[in-house]
Design a protein around this motif. Structure first.
Motif, PDB file in Angstrom:
ATOM      1  N   PHE A 137       5.668  38.014  15.492  1.00  0.00           N
ATOM      2  CA  PHE A 137       6.265  37.358  16.657  1.00  0.00           C
ATOM      3  C   PHE A 137       5.914  35.879  16.693  1.00  0.00           C
ATOM      4  O   PHE A 137       6.772  35.027  16.955  1.00  0.00           O
ATOM      5  CB  PHE A 137       5.799  38.068  17.935  1.00  0.00           C
ATOM      6  N   MET A 138       4.648  35.547  16.426  1.00  0.00           N
ATOM      7  CA  MET A 138       4.224  34.155  16.450  1.00  0.00           C
ATOM      8  C   MET A 138       4.887  33.374  15.326  1.00  0.00           C
ATOM      9  O   MET A 138       5.286  32.214  15.502  1.00  0.00           O
ATOM     10  CB  MET A 138       2.696  34.047  16.333  1.00  0.00           C
ATOM     11  N   PHE A 139       5.027  33.975  14.177  1.00  0.00           N
ATOM     12  CA  PHE A 139       5.654  33.304  13.052  1.00  0.00           C
ATOM     13  C   PHE A 139       7.123  32.982  13.354  1.00  0.00           C
ATOM     14  O   PHE A 139       7.607  31.879  13.104  1.00  0.00           O
ATOM     15  CB  PHE A 139       5.554  34.182  11.791  1.00  0.00           C
ATOM     16  N   ILE A 140       7.776  33.911  13.900  1.00  0.00           N
ATOM     17  CA  ILE A 140       9.198  33.708  14.228  1.00  0.00           C
ATOM     18  C   ILE A 140       9.334  32.656  15.315  1.00  0.00           C
ATOM     19  O   ILE A 140      10.234  31.805  15.288  1.00  0.00           O
ATOM     20  CB  ILE A 140       9.845  35.029  14.647  1.00  0.00           C
ATOM     21  N   LYS A 141       8.410  32.649  16.253  1.00  0.00           N
ATOM     22  CA  LYS A 141       8.485  31.695  17.361  1.00  0.00           C
ATOM     23  C   LYS A 141       8.280  30.280  16.869  1.00  0.00           C
ATOM     24  O   LYS A 141       8.974  29.355  17.292  1.00  0.00           O
ATOM     25  CB  LYS A 141       7.439  32.067  18.416  1.00  0.00           C
ATOM     26  N   ARG A 142       7.322  30.062  15.978  1.00  0.00           N
ATOM     27  CA  ARG A 142       7.078  28.733  15.450  1.00  0.00           C
ATOM     28  C   ARG A 142       8.235  28.272  14.558  1.00  0.00           C
ATOM     29  O   ARG A 142       8.577  27.102  14.543  1.00  0.00           O
ATOM     30  CB  ARG A 142       5.780  28.697  14.645  1.00  0.00           C
ATOM     31  N   ARG A 143       8.782  29.170  13.836  1.00  0.00           N
ATOM     32  CA  ARG A 143       9.831  28.788  12.905  1.00  0.00           C
ATOM     33  C   ARG A 143      11.094  28.311  13.633  1.00  0.00           C
ATOM     34  O   ARG A 143      11.759  27.387  13.193  1.00  0.00           O
ATOM     35  CB  ARG A 143      10.190  29.974  11.986  1.00  0.00           C
ATOM     36  N   PHE A 144      11.374  28.935  14.654  1.00  0.00           N
ATOM     37  CA  PHE A 144      12.587  28.592  15.370  1.00  0.00           C
ATOM     38  C   PHE A 144      12.345  27.616  16.528  1.00  0.00           C
ATOM     39  O   PHE A 144      13.260  27.306  17.274  1.00  0.00           O
ATOM     40  CB  PHE A 144      13.272  29.876  15.911  1.00  0.00           C
TER      41      PHE A 144
END
Length: 305
Positions: free
Chosen positions: A293-300
């Motif tokens: 979840f954190m990875f996806i949030k930072r990426r986008f």
């Protein structure tokens, strides 16, 4: 003097002639009596069979001539064996059977067989075989029909055995004549061989007489009593009664409450077991999920200038 001598000689001659005639008559009586008392062996054995057979055939012929001369309708009572079978529907089987038994006793008959079959609660049947005196045969059939709500089947048969009975009568009469003749031969037999031969023939004739007399008694019994086979069916509608004792409302309510409570407790217990038992796995999955979840949030996330 000469006349006296002549008279004496003439008297002596008459006396001698009378004595000779008396002796001849006595010897001839003795001979006849011996022949009548002591028959020869041929007459006691071989001739006995021929004479017996001839006498039997003569008696049978005479009997048949007498029967033929009689008019069948006027002088000879017909002997009929009557049988009947009936299938009926009745309202109450037990009551119908009881009434039939009373009628049998009233007509001086007797019951050969009585049975009841219960197929289910709605259907039952009964079977009775009774014997009724011939003079009450028709009256009993009418009474049996009166006990029925509906007559399903009715069958009546008759067998004429008059000629058979008359033939047996003539044969028995002829055999009786042969029996008497053989007894006469036996009383006059002088040799053991002849006596044994006559005894064997006599035993055979007496056995034949017993068989024929038994057949005559059987025919008399069958014609004096008629046989009726009665089958009764009872079809009834069973209406169940309302029984409050079988409701058990309070017991059924408690049972249903206990069942539902147990279901809820079982479901809660299953959840607790699932989460606690699988807690390590769930924690790992939660960590992995958080990282993703954190990875996806930072990426986008948009870049800030």
């Amino acid at each position: 003097m000469k006349k006296i001598i002549f008279v004496l000689l003439l008297s002596s001659l008459f006396i001698l002639l009378a004595a000779c005639s008396a002796g001849d008559s006595e010897s001839s009586y003795d001979t006849t009596e011996d022949k009548a008392v002591a028959p020869s062996s041929n007459e006691a054995t071989g001739d006995s069979d021929e004479s017996a057979e001839e006498e039997e055939s003569e008696v049978v012929s005479e009997e048949r001539d007498e029967v033929e001369q009689k008019s069948p309708g006027a002088t000879t009572e017909r002997m009929i064996i009557h049988k009947a079978s009936m299938s009926v529907n009745v309202k109450e089987l037990k009551k119908a059977q009881s009434n039939i038994e009373k009628k049998v006793a009233q007509y001086e008959g007797y019951i050969v067989e009585s049975s009841v079959y219960k197929e289910n609660d709605d259907t039952s049947s009964g079977k009775m075989i009774v014997r009724i005196p011939e003079k009450h045969f028709q009256a009993f059939l009418l009474d049996a029909e009166g006990e029925a709500a509906d007559v399903v089947e009715r069958n009546v048969t008759g067998q004429d055995v008059t000629e058979q009975f008359v033939d047996l009568q003539s044969r028995v009469k002829s055999k009786r004549a042969v029996e008497e003749r053989l007894l006469e031969f036996m009383s006059n037999a002088q040799k053991t061989e002849d006596l044994l031969k006559i005894s064997a023939d006599l035993a055979k004739v007496q056995e034949e007489i017993e068989v024929m007399v038994g057949n005559m008694k059987f025919l008399e019994n069958q014609t004096s009593f008629s046989t009726i086979e009665l089958t009764m069916y009872e079809n009834r509608v069973v209406v169940p009664a309302i029984d409050s004792k079988e409701l058990n409302t309070w017991e059924k309510t408690k049972k249903q409450l206990a069942t539902s409570t147990n279901s809820i407790l079982a479901a809660g217990s299953a959840l607790i077991v699932f989460f606690i038992g699988n807690l390590p796995v769930l924690l790992i999955l939660a960590v992995i999920g958080a990282i993703v979840f954190m990875f996806i949030k930072r990426r986008f996330r948009p870049d800030q200038k």
